[in-house]
Design a protein around this motif. Structure first.
Motif, PDB file in Angstrom:
ATOM      1  N   THR A  96       0.583  -1.233   0.094  1.00  0.00           N
ATOM      2  CA  THR A  96       0.199  -0.038  -0.027  1.00  0.00           C
ATOM      3  C   THR A  96       0.967   1.457   0.441  1.00  0.00           C
ATOM      4  N   THR A  97       0.233   2.649  -0.406  1.00  0.00           N
ATOM      5  CA  THR A  97       0.688   4.299  -0.360  1.00  0.00           C
ATOM      6  C   THR A  97      -0.314   4.589   1.024  1.00  0.00           C
ATOM      7  N   ILE A  98       0.056   4.836   1.549  1.00  0.00           N
ATOM      8  CA  ILE A  98      -1.090   5.017   3.038  1.00  0.00           C
ATOM      9  C   ILE A  98      -1.647   6.555   2.667  1.00  0.00           C
ATOM     10  N   ASN A  99      -2.886   6.809   3.047  1.00  0.00           N
ATOM     11  CA  ASN A  99      -3.071   8.374   2.475  1.00  0.00           C
ATOM     12  C   ASN A  99      -2.466   8.935   4.474  1.00  0.00           C
ATOM     13  N   ILE A 100      -1.559   9.889   4.141  1.00  0.00           N
ATOM     14  CA  ILE A 100      -1.606  10.076   5.532  1.00  0.00           C
ATOM     15  C   ILE A 100      -2.542  11.480   6.581  1.00  0.00           C
ATOM     16  N   ASP A 101      -3.200  11.796   5.394  1.00  0.00           N
ATOM     17  CA  ASP A 101      -4.452  12.495   6.652  1.00  0.00           C
ATOM     18  C   ASP A 101      -5.299  11.876   7.160  1.00  0.00           C
ATOM     19  N   ALA A 102      -5.484   9.847   6.911  1.00  0.00           N
ATOM     20  CA  ALA A 102      -6.272   9.083   7.519  1.00  0.00           C
ATOM     21  C   ALA A 102      -5.702   8.447   8.848  1.00  0.00           C
ATOM     22  N   LEU A 103      -4.054   9.058   9.059  1.00  0.00           N
ATOM     23  CA  LEU A 103      -3.573   8.714  10.651  1.00  0.00           C
ATOM     24  C   LEU A 103      -3.644   9.693  11.611  1.00  0.00           C
ATOM     25  N   THR A 135       4.688   0.264   0.491  1.00  0.00           N
ATOM     26  CA  THR A 135       5.090  -0.464   2.331  1.00  0.00           C
ATOM     27  C   THR A 135       4.404  -2.165   1.658  1.00  0.00           C
ATOM     28  N   PRO A 136       5.050  -2.923   2.573  1.00  0.00           N
ATOM     29  CA  PRO A 136       4.438  -4.656   2.708  1.00  0.00           C
ATOM     30  C   PRO A 136       3.071  -4.035   3.789  1.00  0.00           C
ATOM     31  N   THR A 137       1.699  -5.386   3.566  1.00  0.00           N
ATOM     32  CA  THR A 137       0.969  -4.494   4.157  1.00  0.00           C
ATOM     33  C   THR A 137       0.278  -6.234   3.977  1.00  0.00           C
ATOM     34  N   GLU A 138      -0.803  -6.176   6.168  1.00  0.00           N
ATOM     35  CA  GLU A 138      -1.732  -7.418   6.191  1.00  0.00           C
ATOM     36  C   GLU A 138      -2.430  -6.667   5.516  1.00  0.00           C
ATOM     37  N   LEU A 139      -3.227  -7.871   5.283  1.00  0.00           N
ATOM     38  CA  LEU A 139      -5.264  -7.468   5.417  1.00  0.00           C
ATOM     39  C   LEU A 139      -5.435  -8.067   6.211  1.00  0.00           C
ATOM     40  N   VAL A 140      -6.355  -7.653   7.508  1.00  0.00           N
ATOM     41  CA  VAL A 140      -6.857  -8.085   9.047  1.00  0.00           C
ATOM     42  C   VAL A 140      -8.173  -8.311   8.243  1.00  0.00           C
ATOM     43  N   GLY A 141      -8.803  -8.922   8.760  1.00  0.00           N
ATOM     44  CA  GLY A 141     -10.920  -8.674   8.395  1.00  0.00           C
ATOM     45  C   GLY A 141     -11.059  -7.974   6.590  1.00  0.00           C
TER      46      GLY A 141
END
Length: 145
Positions: A96-103, A135-141
């Motif tokens: 993923t690439t994360i949207n900073i504004d969701a942090l 970024t390596p990402t784990e998908l949970v649920g």
């Protein structure tokens, strides 16, 4: 030393955890120039040495959107509309690439966003670049497709 951050969509149906190898103040911030990211004024972070987890607490609220070459999908909350991340999956792995504004600690990302335009990139090169830089990402649920 690692730096752990968390975040979520506005209603909390989708949460995220991000572990960075550097302080957020030192991370490179991107500003993708695709039409979706521009319409959301998105600032993103990705680091192949980081680790992310996307946790879906309410699978019915997970909205995935593909456009363009469909090499990845946008992760959104169906209920509150927050853009969480851009996700690419292949052979059981996710990046993923994360949207900073969701942090929660988005204000710690102080570097100016660097414009990035990949519109002329072919799909094969795009997928390889993302595997190398996202970024390596784990998908949970995550609901099964």
């Amino acid at each position: 030393m690692t730096h752990r951050l968390s975040g979520a969509c506005h209603c909390g149906a989708i949460r995220l955890e991000l572990t960075l190898p550097r302080p957020p103040e030192e991370e490179v911030v991107g500003a993708c120039q695709c039409s979706f990211c521009r319409k959301h004024n998105a600032r993103t972070v990705s680091d192949p040495k980081a680790q992310a987890r996307l946790l879906v607490h309410e699978p019915t609220e997970l909205q995935r959107y593909r456009f363009g070459l469909a090499a990845s999908e946008v992760v959104l909350c169906r209920r509150c509309g927050v853009y969480i991340a851009m996700l690419m999956t292949e052979a059981g792995k996710a990046w993923t690439t994360i949207n900073i504004d969701a942090l929660d600690e988005r204000v710690r990302f102080i570097r100016p966003a660097e414009p990035r335009d990949f519109s002329s990139e072919a799909i094969e090169g795009r997928r390889e670049r993302r595997k190398a830089r996202w970024t390596p990402t784990e998908l949970v649920g995550w609901p099964k497709a």
